[in-house]
Design a protein around this motif. Structure first.
Motif, PDB file in Angstrom:
ATOM      1  N   GLU A  90       0.670  -1.175  -0.062  1.00 33.71           N
ATOM      2  CA  GLU A  90       0.013   0.082   0.059  1.00 33.71           C
ATOM      3  C   GLU A  90       1.042   1.029   0.045  1.00 33.71           C
ATOM      4  O   GLU A  90       0.175   2.362   0.192  1.00 33.71           O
ATOM      5  CB  GLU A  90      -0.941   0.284   1.350  1.00 33.71           C
ATOM      6  N   GLY A 115       0.215   1.845  -4.231  1.00 29.02           N
ATOM      7  CA  GLY A 115      -0.184   3.074  -3.624  1.00 29.02           C
ATOM      8  C   GLY A 115       0.241   4.395  -4.376  1.00 29.02           C
ATOM      9  O   GLY A 115       1.318   4.124  -5.056  1.00 29.02           O
ATOM     10  N   HIS A 133      -4.350   2.091  -4.074  1.00 29.58           N
ATOM     11  CA  HIS A 133      -4.391   2.661  -3.019  1.00 29.58           C
ATOM     12  C   HIS A 133      -4.095   3.963  -3.020  1.00 29.58           C
ATOM     13  O   HIS A 133      -3.283   4.395  -4.009  1.00 29.58           O
ATOM     14  CB  HIS A 133      -3.723   2.050  -1.826  1.00 29.58           C
ATOM     15  N   ASN A 135      -1.794   6.649  -0.404  1.00 25.23           N
ATOM     16  CA  ASN A 135      -1.193   6.592   0.872  1.00 25.23           C
ATOM     17  C   ASN A 135      -0.139   7.466   0.752  1.00 25.23           C
ATOM     18  O   ASN A 135       0.863   7.324  -0.326  1.00 25.23           O
ATOM     19  CB  ASN A 135      -0.682   5.062   0.910  1.00 25.23           C
TER      20      ASN A 135
END
Length: 234
Positions: A90, A115, A133, A135
Motif C-alpha cells: 500500500e 499506492g 491505494h 497513501n
C-alpha cells in the motif's frame, strides 16, 4: 524473480493504439468477449480522463520504487507505465515528481497496482493515474526488480507493448498482437451501440429490440394489474 531490464520491446502501430483512446473501456472489453478487464479495485484518481497507450511493465519490491526510476528511461511517447509489486503493497510509491519525468517523455498515464500520492498535484498537471491505494507513506530504493517482463495486474497478464485502455470505468488490456482485431471489433460494437441508441431515442424498448419478452415468458414471468389500480377502477 529475475532482475532484468528489457529494452526496446515491440510495440503495435501507433495509429492502432491511439484509435482506442476514443473508445470506452466497457465497449472494448465487451468487443473482446468480456475479457481483458483488470477488475474494479484499480480506480482513477481523477474523472474524465480516457487514454490508450502501450505498456511499459515494472515489477517492484513492496515498499520500494527503485525500478520505477529505472523504468522512466525505457518510456517514450504514447506509453503507459504499469507497475506492480512482488507481493501486495500500500506504500505511496508514485507521485508528482515521477509524473513530471514521464510527462516530459510523452507518457500518457500510469497504472499503479499499489499506492499513489500527490493526487491533487497529479490532477492539476493533467497526468492520469489509476491506482489500488492512495497513501502518503513513502518508499525506499534498495531492491532490484524487473522491467518489460510479463506481470499480473488484477488477474490479467500484461506484457510490454500490450495496449492499455483506461477511463473512469477502469482499465482493459488488449494483447499486443491482437490490437487490430480488437480495434475492428470495438468499432463494430460502437456502430451497434449507436444504432441501439437511436432506437431508444425513437421510443423502442430494450425488451423488444433484444427480443426478451419470450425470455420472460419462458421463465414464467407473468403480467398482472397492481391490486390498488384494479381497486380504483372498480
Amino acid at each position: 524473480m529475475e532482475t532484468v531490464i528489457l529494452t526496446d520491446p515491440p510495440r503495435p502501430a501507433r495509429a492502432t493504439v491511439e484509435a482506442f483512446s476514443t473508445i470506452g473501456v466497457a465497449t472494448v472489453g465487451e468487443a473482446m468477449g468480456r475479457t481483458g478487464s483488470c477488475g474494479s479495485d484499480l480506480r482513477p484518481i481523477q474523472q474524465g480522463a480516457r487514454v490508450a497507450g502501450t505498456a511499459v511493465t515494472v515489477m517492484s519490491w513492496p515498499g520500494d520504487n527503485l525500478m520505477i526510476h529505472a523504468a522512466i528511461e525505457q518510456c517514450g511517447p504514447g506509453d503507459i507505465l504499469v507497475v506492480t509489486t512482488r507481493s501486495p503493497s500500500e506504500h505511496g510509491m508514485f507521485g508528482e515528481l515521477f509524473a513530471t519525468g514521464l510527462q516530459q517523455r510523452g507518457v500518457v498515464g500510469a497504472i499503479i497496482d499499489g499506492g499513489v500520492r500527490d493526487t491533487q498535484e497529479l490532477r492539476d498537471m493533467g497526468f492520469p493515474v489509476w491506482a489500488r491505494h492512495v497513501n502518503v507513506m513513502g518508499t525506499v530504493k534498495n531492491t532490484p526488480g524487473a522491467i518489460n517482463v510479463p506481470i499480473v495486474v488484477g488477474g490479467q497478464v500484461i506484457d510490454a507493448g500490450d495496449i492499455i485502455v483506461a477511463d473512469d470505468d477502469g482499465l482493459v488490456v488488449v494483447p499486443r498482437e491482437g490490437g487490430d482485431d480488437a480495434l475492428a471489433a470495438s468499432r463494430a460494437r460502437l456502430a451497434k451501440e449507436e444504432a441501439t441508441r437511436q432506437s431508444f431515442l425513437g421510443g423502442e424498448l430494450g425488451l423488444d429490440r433484444y427480443g426478451m419478452r419470450p425470455v420472460l415468458e419462458r421463465l414464467g414471468v407473468t403480467y398482472r394489474r397492481h391490486p390498488l389500480a384494479a381497486a380504483e377502477e372498480s
